[in-house]
Design a protein around this motif. Structure first.
Motif, PDB file in Angstrom:
ATOM      1  N   ILE A  75      -6.396  -0.915   3.291  1.00 42.80           N
ATOM      2  CA  ILE A  75      -7.584  -1.509   3.905  1.00 42.80           C
ATOM      3  C   ILE A  75      -8.560  -2.002   2.839  1.00 42.80           C
ATOM      4  O   ILE A  75      -9.122  -3.088   2.948  1.00 42.80           O
ATOM      5  CB  ILE A  75      -8.273  -0.485   4.823  1.00 42.80           C
ATOM      6  N   HIS A  76      -8.761  -1.199   1.776  1.00 46.35           N
ATOM      7  CA  HIS A  76      -9.770  -1.636   0.804  1.00 46.35           C
ATOM      8  C   HIS A  76      -9.314  -2.882   0.057  1.00 46.35           C
ATOM      9  O   HIS A  76     -10.127  -3.721  -0.315  1.00 46.35           O
ATOM     10  CB  HIS A  76     -10.139  -0.499  -0.145  1.00 46.35           C
ATOM     11  N   LYS A  77      -7.978  -3.044  -0.079  1.00 45.88           N
ATOM     12  CA  LYS A  77      -7.494  -4.286  -0.703  1.00 45.88           C
ATOM     13  C   LYS A  77      -7.684  -5.464   0.237  1.00 45.88           C
ATOM     14  O   LYS A  77      -8.019  -6.573  -0.179  1.00 45.88           O
ATOM     15  CB  LYS A  77      -6.027  -4.134  -1.088  1.00 45.88           C
ATOM     16  N   LEU A  78      -7.463  -5.215   1.528  1.00 45.62           N
ATOM     17  CA  LEU A  78      -7.708  -6.271   2.508  1.00 45.62           C
ATOM     18  C   LEU A  78      -9.156  -6.734   2.432  1.00 45.62           C
ATOM     19  O   LEU A  78      -9.456  -7.930   2.482  1.00 45.62           O
ATOM     20  CB  LEU A  78      -7.420  -5.756   3.919  1.00 45.62           C
ATOM     21  N   VAL A  79     -10.071  -5.753   2.294  1.00 48.27           N
ATOM     22  CA  VAL A  79     -11.486  -6.100   2.205  1.00 48.27           C
ATOM     23  C   VAL A  79     -11.740  -6.960   0.965  1.00 48.27           C
ATOM     24  O   VAL A  79     -12.419  -7.986   1.022  1.00 48.27           O
ATOM     25  CB  VAL A  79     -12.338  -4.820   2.164  1.00 48.27           C
ATOM     26  N   GLU A  80     -11.130  -6.547  -0.164  1.00 46.20           N
ATOM     27  CA  GLU A  80     -11.343  -7.310  -1.397  1.00 46.20           C
ATOM     28  C   GLU A  80     -10.829  -8.737  -1.259  1.00 46.20           C
ATOM     29  O   GLU A  80     -11.455  -9.695  -1.719  1.00 46.20           O
ATOM     30  CB  GLU A  80     -10.612  -6.627  -2.553  1.00 46.20           C
ATOM     31  N   LEU A  81      -9.681  -8.884  -0.598  1.00 50.12           N
ATOM     32  CA  LEU A  81      -9.092 -10.208  -0.476  1.00 50.12           C
ATOM     33  C   LEU A  81      -9.889 -11.122   0.442  1.00 50.12           C
ATOM     34  O   LEU A  81      -9.682 -12.332   0.447  1.00 50.12           O
ATOM     35  CB  LEU A  81      -7.655 -10.086   0.046  1.00 50.12           C
ATOM     36  N   GLN A  82     -10.797 -10.528   1.226  1.00 54.05           N
ATOM     37  CA  GLN A  82     -11.591 -11.375   2.119  1.00 54.05           C
ATOM     38  C   GLN A  82     -12.901 -11.813   1.488  1.00 54.05           C
ATOM     39  O   GLN A  82     -13.799 -12.275   2.183  1.00 54.05           O
ATOM     40  CB  GLN A  82     -11.896 -10.621   3.419  1.00 54.05           C
ATOM     41  N   LYS A  83     -13.019 -11.669   0.179  1.00 51.30           N
ATOM     42  CA  LYS A  83     -14.259 -12.049  -0.513  1.00 51.30           C
ATOM     43  C   LYS A  83     -14.650 -13.490  -0.194  1.00 51.30           C
ATOM     44  O   LYS A  83     -15.819 -13.806   0.015  1.00 51.30           O
ATOM     45  CB  LYS A  83     -14.051 -11.899  -2.014  1.00 51.30           C
ATOM     46  N   ASN A  84     -13.641 -14.367  -0.156  1.00 47.57           N
ATOM     47  CA  ASN A  84     -13.955 -15.791  -0.004  1.00 47.57           C
ATOM     48  C   ASN A  84     -14.106 -16.231   1.445  1.00 47.57           C
ATOM     49  O   ASN A  84     -14.580 -17.320   1.717  1.00 47.57           O
ATOM     50  CB  ASN A  84     -12.862 -16.634  -0.675  1.00 47.57           C
ATOM     51  N   GLY A 117       0.815  -1.213   0.000  1.00 45.74           N
ATOM     52  CA  GLY A 117       0.000   0.000   0.000  1.00 45.74           C
ATOM     53  C   GLY A 117       0.844   1.256   0.000  1.00 45.74           C
ATOM     54  O   GLY A 117       1.968   1.288   0.466  1.00 45.74           O
ATOM     55  N   ASN A 118       0.263   2.318  -0.561  1.00 47.51           N
ATOM     56  CA  ASN A 118       0.991   3.574  -0.705  1.00 47.51           C
ATOM     57  C   ASN A 118       0.396   4.581   0.256  1.00 47.51           C
ATOM     58  O   ASN A 118      -0.620   4.352   0.860  1.00 47.51           O
ATOM     59  CB  ASN A 118       0.831   4.116  -2.112  1.00 47.51           C
ATOM     60  N   TRP A 119       1.062   5.715   0.298  1.00 40.73           N
ATOM     61  CA  TRP A 119       0.364   6.821   0.923  1.00 40.73           C
ATOM     62  C   TRP A 119       0.844   8.129   0.353  1.00 40.73           C
ATOM     63  O   TRP A 119       1.924   8.239  -0.192  1.00 40.73           O
ATOM     64  CB  TRP A 119       0.413   6.763   2.427  1.00 40.73           C
ATOM     65  N   ASN A 120      -0.008   9.094   0.503  1.00 43.63           N
ATOM     66  CA  ASN A 120       0.173  10.366  -0.162  1.00 43.63           C
ATOM     67  C   ASN A 120       0.273  11.441   0.901  1.00 43.63           C
ATOM     68  O   ASN A 120      -0.740  11.865   1.449  1.00 43.63           O
ATOM     69  CB  ASN A 120      -1.058  10.578  -1.050  1.00 43.63           C
ATOM     70  N   PRO A 121       1.490  11.880   1.231  1.00 40.65           N
ATOM     71  CA  PRO A 121       1.633  12.811   2.356  1.00 40.65           C
ATOM     72  C   PRO A 121       0.900  14.136   2.131  1.00 40.65           C
ATOM     73  O   PRO A 121       0.375  14.699   3.079  1.00 40.65           O
ATOM     74  CB  PRO A 121       3.136  13.016   2.468  1.00 40.65           C
ATOM     75  N   VAL A 122       0.865  14.595   0.864  1.00 40.24           N
ATOM     76  CA  VAL A 122       0.215  15.885   0.590  1.00 40.24           C
ATOM     77  C   VAL A 122      -1.273  15.780   0.904  1.00 40.24           C
ATOM     78  O   VAL A 122      -1.863  16.642   1.556  1.00 40.24           O
ATOM     79  CB  VAL A 122       0.431  16.290  -0.875  1.00 40.24           C
ATOM     80  N   LEU A 123      -1.866  14.673   0.437  1.00 40.89           N
ATOM     81  CA  LEU A 123      -3.293  14.478   0.657  1.00 40.89           C
ATOM     82  C   LEU A 123      -3.603  14.411   2.151  1.00 40.89           C
ATOM     83  O   LEU A 123      -4.543  15.052   2.633  1.00 40.89           O
ATOM     84  CB  LEU A 123      -3.729  13.180  -0.014  1.00 40.89           C
ATOM     85  N   VAL A 124      -2.784  13.646   2.863  1.00 42.09           N
ATOM     86  CA  VAL A 124      -3.060  13.475   4.289  1.00 42.09           C
ATOM     87  C   VAL A 124      -2.946  14.816   5.009  1.00 42.09           C
ATOM     88  O   VAL A 124      -3.769  15.167   5.856  1.00 42.09           O
ATOM     89  CB  VAL A 124      -2.119  12.427   4.887  1.00 42.09           C
ATOM     90  N   PRO A 150      -8.346   5.720  -2.214  1.00 41.49           N
ATOM     91  CA  PRO A 150      -7.780   4.362  -2.301  1.00 41.49           C
ATOM     92  C   PRO A 150      -6.260   4.345  -2.203  1.00 41.49           C
ATOM     93  O   PRO A 150      -5.690   3.306  -1.901  1.00 41.49           O
ATOM     94  CB  PRO A 150      -8.231   3.876  -3.688  1.00 41.49           C
ATOM     95  N   ASN A 151      -5.608   5.483  -2.450  1.00 39.78           N
ATOM     96  CA  ASN A 151      -4.151   5.468  -2.423  1.00 39.78           C
ATOM     97  C   ASN A 151      -3.576   5.712  -1.041  1.00 39.78           C
ATOM     98  O   ASN A 151      -2.394   5.545  -0.839  1.00 39.78           O
ATOM     99  CB  ASN A 151      -3.599   6.513  -3.394  1.00 39.78           C
ATOM    100  N   SER A 152      -4.392   6.157  -0.111  1.00 36.67           N
ATOM    101  CA  SER A 152      -3.839   6.536   1.187  1.00 36.67           C
ATOM    102  C   SER A 152      -4.515   5.837   2.341  1.00 36.67           C
ATOM    103  O   SER A 152      -4.450   6.312   3.459  1.00 36.67           O
ATOM    104  CB  SER A 152      -3.943   8.044   1.393  1.00 36.67           C
ATOM    105  N   ASP A 153      -5.199   4.707   2.082  1.00 33.26           N
ATOM    106  CA  ASP A 153      -5.878   4.075   3.202  1.00 33.26           C
ATOM    107  C   ASP A 153      -5.003   3.007   3.843  1.00 33.26           C
ATOM    108  O   ASP A 153      -5.478   2.005   4.323  1.00 33.26           O
ATOM    109  CB  ASP A 153      -7.223   3.494   2.760  1.00 33.26           C
ATOM    110  N   ASN A 154      -3.704   3.267   3.846  1.00 35.28           N
ATOM    111  CA  ASN A 154      -2.761   2.362   4.488  1.00 35.28           C
ATOM    112  C   ASN A 154      -3.038   2.277   5.987  1.00 35.28           C
ATOM    113  O   ASN A 154      -3.333   3.271   6.627  1.00 35.28           O
ATOM    114  CB  ASN A 154      -1.368   2.933   4.257  1.00 35.28           C
ATOM    115  N   PHE A 155      -2.927   1.079   6.516  1.00 37.12           N
ATOM    116  CA  PHE A 155      -3.305   0.892   7.922  1.00 37.12           C
ATOM    117  C   PHE A 155      -2.483   1.772   8.855  1.00 37.12           C
ATOM    118  O   PHE A 155      -3.019   2.421   9.752  1.00 37.12           O
ATOM    119  CB  PHE A 155      -3.134  -0.575   8.317  1.00 37.12           C
ATOM    120  N   PHE A 156      -1.144   1.799   8.640  1.00 33.31           N
ATOM    121  CA  PHE A 156      -0.301   2.547   9.580  1.00 33.31           C
ATOM    122  C   PHE A 156      -0.575   4.034   9.505  1.00 33.31           C
ATOM    123  O   PHE A 156      -0.486   4.748  10.495  1.00 33.31           O
ATOM    124  CB  PHE A 156       1.182   2.261   9.308  1.00 33.31           C
ATOM    125  N   VAL A 157      -0.922   4.504   8.286  1.00 35.17           N
ATOM    126  CA  VAL A 157      -1.251   5.929   8.149  1.00 35.17           C
ATOM    127  C   VAL A 157      -2.462   6.256   9.013  1.00 35.17           C
ATOM    128  O   VAL A 157      -2.480   7.229   9.774  1.00 35.17           O
ATOM    129  CB  VAL A 157      -1.518   6.272   6.675  1.00 35.17           C
TER     130      VAL A 157
END
Lengths: 627, 296, 174, 178
Positions: free
Chosen positions: B156-165, A502-509, B91-98
């Motif tokens: 997170i949204h990829k995690l959700v997709e992977l839990q389809k089954n 997964g990626n993240w976008n510091p500007v967006l955040v 979708p690009n920034s929903d990383n768990f740690f973020v």
């Protein structure tokens, strides 16, 4: 100007600086600062690959080379040093030896620049010693206990350096060269794992000693805690990073993944690296737990330096592309954050003459700018977005989770959450809460002192939002060391930082945070205006009670209502009786001292007959050996 | 632009959902204690009443702390995906740690503002809250790390997709249970409401809050709970479309309320010992299972 | 009176006390004021080490104040009430804070409520009453009702006879 | 009485449905609150909840007699509460001194020192009476008639003068407060 000329002239200038400062330390300090500015512009102008020669020693050429790593580390160091130089222009008037301070600070700058420029192990060693010795001479300028601190610092440092020197000579004896890149080539093809591992660990031990990693971490507490206040910023923000540089050289510049590919330990990481990672993890635990219970604010951040040194080592040690970049970026983040924190503490000590958290409180009413600088610095240190500290921690976690190193990850998480605890303790105890009566007349420090803090914090914030300028040399460095050269982590055209998961976008955040803040502010203004309750009322008017919840009692003395002693008592009680490495070392020292006393007692008897006996015996033995 | 609308929808839904669920929770607790209990919309009344009062402020850091807390919580709530890729604003920034660390902005703002009120009860409450964080975060992060290691993504949204089954809860049941125990601590539900113990330390960090400050912090708390439960639903219960997501959200919430309504409060070191005992050990066991591939 | 207590009373006979037995384990000893400290010392050294209470009674008709020390023994559960009378017009007595440090506070309280001076105890700051401005309130010649009327205004009730009558007849609901 | 704006009317109706109380348990009346709060009478169904600090509370319950020493704390606590705030006096002690009418240390009427919105008669009032009083208070708040906090602001000098007459000084300095 060639690099060699620069370094030599810097060392010479530092001596001249002593005499200038002797005449007027203020002019000396300003000149120092101007030289620092010049050095930054010089660093920016140098192009990678530039080489220079310093001379020859024992038939070996002393070479300098300018690489991405030198650029990055020099830049970080100079940022810290130059801001401390600016800070010192005003701060030095509280010091006893300003002239010597100016001289050694400049000499130390020269030494550390030389370390980053060095192309071979012996040049690195020479400049290393210049940096260490000159900084060692600044440390005892502080309080009474700082003499002892200097000795401990010197001994610990020396034990690391001599192991390093031994490693360098071992490498020279085996490969016939001291040049780092050539040693790397030789080591890859060398079949003997034992010798390679010995060289590797010996070289790394200098870095371990300097960046305060576990077995040699005890000097940090003493030296950082007792050094002159502003110099602690240099110690923690810059000198410790020399250690990280050497660690990076021994782990990455000598490509440990290739060298030790025959001894993989876990998830593709060689046993040697894993050993270093284990040391780093131990440092995180020790640093965090000890920092949480410190009452002395400088020692608290000193222990946090131990923990953050562990983060850097873990990040670099994984040799994972993201982990490596995270570890190296953490150098920058921790340097800036620690420098600002120590400068903020220096300002507090400058005004209040104490560094005990339990004696302070409520300084926000008097020193708001120092407070804000400290606040943003701890946000960075604790790794909370939008400051830059988060990026490096995020990268390190990515690497750890990717490699499946759950125990190390657990320790990293522990250190990260523990850092919320320990950075909050000075925030609550020193800046927030009630202002004790004796600090009624404290004032904010002068702009010369708060300006460097504000500048560093602003840089940290900007890098936290737009990290690509600093990620560029780091990626260059990674390409130089050949760690997954095809992978691209910083994608500045899409404003993304790409992790494996997964990626993240510091500007967006950051923008989201701003939007959240704006909505909150709008909500805030919509509703009735607050009535101000003045926390300083008991200071301003004699006999005014504290106007906060006191269970229905009126209290007039704010000193009674400040909670900063044993802030985490509930947690501290859980590890009161912890084993202490420092005590073990002290016991060892005591043992050797007693041994010495015993021998001393044998040979230096107070009676003349004993002397006669020993002298006779010696002469007899000498003659017996002779004939 | 669509992303902005989605983010706004997150905020609106989070606010109304959690605030009414809080009222429902009060009703459930009342029924467990054989009372009638307040109506489900009681918490809306409470919040708006608090906002309408004329408050006291303890200086600028107090105001700033409250704003920072609410701003941070809102930013986090805007990022959190609601059950599926369709309802993922960014979708690009929903990383768990973020999400986890952005969340800490709010916590830090609250802690700073409250200690800035100069009240020792607030300091004690914050000290307890931070210690508590050290307790519940560690098992939670280990379980989440093993999840990320298993699915090879932290998004997170990829995690959700992977839990389809199959839900992640069924893949690693141990991890799911531990995450739920940690969730109870995060929500500050009954055995773990050490930081705000009203009878001991005068409601801890909130001691000095009056009027709109209390209201704004309540809203911040609402968003925080929205994020926490959403993360659990997304990571362990497989999200689903909006309806399923809401159902799962409500089920998790009601379960947490039911457990909390029959339990007394821990002491702070008891809480730490509890979390660092069985849950942490089981979290490591779970991680070992994941490493060895022994998942269901 | 238990046997140990009667033994103790025999020891105390030299002080010329007036002994009253209140019940099985409680004895009241009345003595002249100059012997009080000696009696207390004797009792304390014989096991009555706990000063349960020290209090004062105003005998306005005799123009005397009575000081009472209640001593308790943790060994046999016995209780001695040592009592003495002092002059009401110039109430002065010696402190016993050397024997029982806690007596400081009892003495402060008695000073506050009865106006007795204790020689040797200088700390006579008010303990319970805040900003008291009248004579000591527990003296019998202090009129609390008068004071209350002066300081705390009462609610005035006006008697509405017609309304009461209507309520009585049930015409209106009271 | 001034006409209320629409916002004030809405706010008042919210305020009437959510009453957070600070029970200042001075006397025996505090004993009547536990049954009122728990399963038998269940105060919470009207939105009435106990709060720990004066900053968060809306109503202050004076549950019984008040001596001068306590009155100082009550005034101090009352001034710390956020507007709008309401006071409920429990029992005859707060109305006319009750059985303590001639005590040298107990005040005789509470509304002389701080404005009281509702009195509950009785010695002590039973939980039914308390709930009745709360309903009455809610009605008053909804209609905007519970304006004790406004009266306190308007007649601040009068109240202060009364307080000082009875207490000498509201805040005392002594060894326990420094």
């Amino acid at each position: 100007m060639a690099m060699s000329t620069l370094l030599v002239s810097l060392v010479a200038t530092s001596v001249v600086m002593y005499f200038i400062s002797k005449a007027s330390w203020k002019i000396g300090a300003i000149l120092n600062f101007l030289i620092g500015i010049f050095l930054i512009s010089y660093v920016f102008a140098l192009s990678t690959g530039t080489t220079s020669e310093l001379g020859t020693l024992f038939g070996q050429k002393l070479q300098l080379i300018w690489t991405n790593a030198s650029y990055y580390f020099s830049l970080v160091s100079l940022l810290v040093i130059v801001s401390v130089m600016l800070f010192a222009i005003k701060w030095l008037d509280s010091q006893k030896y300003p002239a010597a301070f100016n001289m050694f600070l400049l000499m130390m700058t020269a030494g550390s620049l030389g370390v980053f420029m060095a192309a071979d192990l012996i040049t690195l060693y020479i400049f290393w010693e210049i940096a260490v010795l000159s900084s060692m001479l600044i440390v005892p300028m502080g309080k009474k206990e700082s003499r002892k601190a200097a000795v401990v610092y010197a001994v610990m440092s020396a034990s690391g350096t001599y192991m390093y020197l031994y490693g360098a000579f071992l490498a020279f004896q085996r490969y016939g060269t001291l040049n780092i890149s050539e040693i790397a080539k030789h080591m890859v093809s060398d079949p003997s794992t034992g010798i390679k591992a010995t060289i590797f660990l010996l070289l790394a031990s200098a870095g371990i000693a300097k960046s305060g990693i576990f077995p040699l971490h005890t000097w940090l507490r003493i030296a950082h805690g007792n050094a002159p206040d502003a110099f602690s910023a240099v110690l923690s923000g810059q000198l410790v990073k020399l250690g990280s540089y050497v660690l990076m050289v021994s782990v990455a510049a000598l490509p440990s993944l290739k060298i030790f590919s025959n001894i993989p330990f876990y998830s593709g990481i060689p046993a040697t690296n894993y050993f270093l990672i284990a040391l780093g993890a131990t440092s995180i635990i020790i640093g965090t737990l000890m920092a949480i219970k410190q009452d002395d604010m400088k020692m608290l951040i000193a222990f946090s330096s131990v923990a953050n040194g562990g983060y850097i080592l873990i990040g670099i040690g994984t040799m994972d592309p993201i982990g490596f970049e995270g570890g190296v970026l953490h150098v920058f983040n921790h340097a800036l954050a620690a420098a600002v924190i120590f400068m903020a503490f220096a300002s507090v000590v400058y005004r209040t003459h104490t560094k005990k958290i339990s004696e302070l409180g409520g300084l926000i009413h008097k020193m708001p700018i120092t407070f804000l600088a400290y606040l943003f610095a701890i946000i960075s240190l604790a790794g909370i977005p939008p400051m830059s500290g988060f990026i490096s921690k995020w990268m390190i976690y990515q690497a750890l989770v990717r490699k499946g190193m759950f125990i190390t990850a657990f320790i990293a998480f522990f250190g990260s959450i523990g850092s919320f605890l320990y950075v909050f303790r000075p925030l609550a105890g020193v800046f927030l809460g009630q202002l004790p009566k004796k600090y009624k007349d404290v004032k904010e420090v002068s702009p010369i002192m708060w300006l460097p803090m504000v500048i560093l914090v602003t840089i940290s914030l900007i890098i936290g939002i737009w990290p690509f300028p600093i990620l560029k040399p780091i990626e260059g460095m990674r390409m130089d060391f050949g760690i997954a050269p095809t992978m691209k982590i910083a994608d500045s055209s899409h404003w993304l930082i790409k992790g494996f998961a997964g990626n993240w976008n510091p500007v967006l955040v950051f923008n989201l945070f701003l939007i959240g803040f704006v909505i909150a502010y709008i909500l805030y203004t919509l509703f009735p205006r607050p009535k101000k309750v003045d926390l300083l009322a008991p200071h301003k008017k004699e006999g005014a009670p504290i106007n906060i919840y006191t269970g229905g009692e009126f209290i007039y003395n704010p000193d009674l209502y400040q909670y900063n002693t044993k802030f985490y008592a509930g947690f501290e009680r859980m590890y009161e009786k912890h084993p202490s490495w420092e005590k073990l070392l002290e016991m060892l020292a005591k043992f050797f001292y007693d041994l010495g006393e015993w021998v001393h007692g044998w040979f230096f008897r107070p009676s003349p007959s004993a002397y006669t006996f020993w002298v006779t015996l010696t002469i007899l033995i000498v003659f017996w050996v002779r004939w | 632009m669509v992303a902005a609308y989605k983010a706004l929808f997150n905020l609106v839904l989070g606010f109304f959902l959690v605030l009414s669920l809080e009222g429902v929770g009060r009703k459930i607790t009342a029924r467990v204690q054989r009372r009638i209990g307040p109506p489900w919309y009681q918490n809306f009344i409470d919040v708006f009443k608090a906002l309408s009062k004329h408050p006291f402020s303890n200086g600028w850091v107090f105001d700033f702390g409250v704003l920072m807390a609410l701003g941070g919580a809102m930013a986090t709530a805007m990022i959190v995906p609601m059950g599926s890729t369709t309802w993922t604003p960014f979708p690009n920034s929903d990383n768990f740690f973020v999400i986890m660390y952005l969340f800490a902005v709010g916590a830090l703002g609250m802690a700073m503002g409250m200690v800035g009120s100069g009240n020792p009860w607030a300091s004690i409450g914050v000290s307890r809250a931070l210690t508590q964080m050290l307790g519940y975060e560690l098992p939670y992060l280990i379980v989440i790390s093993s999840t990320i290691f298993y699915y090879k993504t932290a998004s997170i949204h990829k995690l959700v997709e992977l839990q389809k089954n199959g839900w992640n809860l069924l893949v690693m049941p141990l991890g799911g249970i531990i995450a739920f125990i940690s969730l109870m601590g995060m929500l500050g539900k009954k055995p773990f409401d050490i930081s705000t113990a009203p009878a001991e330390i005068a409601s801890g960090p909130m001691t000095e809050l009056s009027g709109k400050y209390l209201g704004l912090l309540h809203i911040m708390h609402v968003f925080a709970m929205f994020v926490e439960v959403s993360l659990f639903v997304d990571v362990f219960l497989g999200g689903g479309n909006l309806g399923w997501y809401l159902v799962k959200f409500i089920v998790v919430w009601v379960l947490a309320v039911l457990i909390s309504s029959v339990l007394p409060r821990f002491r702070i070191e008891q809480m730490l010992k509890f979390y660092w005992g069985v849950p942490l050990g089981l979290a490591f066991l779970n991680a070992l299972f994941v490493l060895l591939g022994w998942t269901l | 009176m238990t046997s140990s207590m009667s033994n103790l009373v025999k020891i105390l006979e030299g002080f010329n006390p007036f002994v009253e037995e209140i019940d099985e384990k409680e004895v009241k000893i009345t003595i002249s004021s100059d012997k009080v400290v000696a009696v207390l010392e004797t009792l304390k050294s014989n096991g009555y080490s706990h000063l349960s209470l020290m209090t004062c009674i105003d005998w306005i008709d005799d123009n005397q104040l009575e000081l009472v020390y209640i001593l308790f023994s943790w060994k046999n559960g016995g209780k001695f009430l040592v009592s003495t009378r002092i002059d009401r017009n110039d109430p002065k007595f010696v402190t016993v804070k050397e024997l029982w440090p806690v007596a400081r506070f009892y003495e402060r309280e008695i000073h506050e409520f009865f106006g007795v001076e204790f020689e040797g105890n200088d700390d006579m700051k008010p303990l319970f009453l805040e900003l008291w401005d009248e004579k000591p309130p527990l003296r019998k010649d202090f009129d609390p009702r008068d004071y209350s009327r002066k300081k705390f205004p009462d609610r005035k009730y006006e008697k509405d006879v017609i309304k009461e009558a209507k309520i009585f007849r049930g015409e209106i609901n009271g | 009485m001034k006409e209320r704006t629409i916002w004030e009317q809405i706010a008042d109706s919210f305020r009437s449905r959510s009453i957070w109380m600070l029970h200042y348990c001075t006397g025996c009346g505090a004993m009547e609150l536990p049954p009122t709060m728990t399963a038998r009478f269940d105060m919470e169904r009207f939105g009435i909840t106990p709060m720990a600090t004066p900053r968060q509370a809306d109503i202050m319950l004076i549950t019984g007699y008040l001596n001068t020493k306590t009155l100082r704390r009550v005034i101090y606590t009352y001034e710390q509460m956020a507007d709008p705030k309401y006071v409920v006096g429990f029992g005859s002690c707060t109305i006319n001194g009750g059985i303590y009418f001639d005590s040298y240390s107990t005040i005789n009427r509470l509304d002389y020192y701080i404005p009281v919105d509702v009195y509950i008669a009785g010695c002590m009032p039973r939980p039914e009476a308390i709930l009745e009083a709360f309903n009455y208070l809610m009605e008053k708040i909804r209609k905007g008639e519970a304006d004790g906090w406004k009266r306190y602001k308007e007649n601040y000098d009068w109240y202060k003068q009364n307080q000082i007459r009875s207490l000498g000084e509201v805040y005392v300095h002594d060894e326990f407060h420094e």
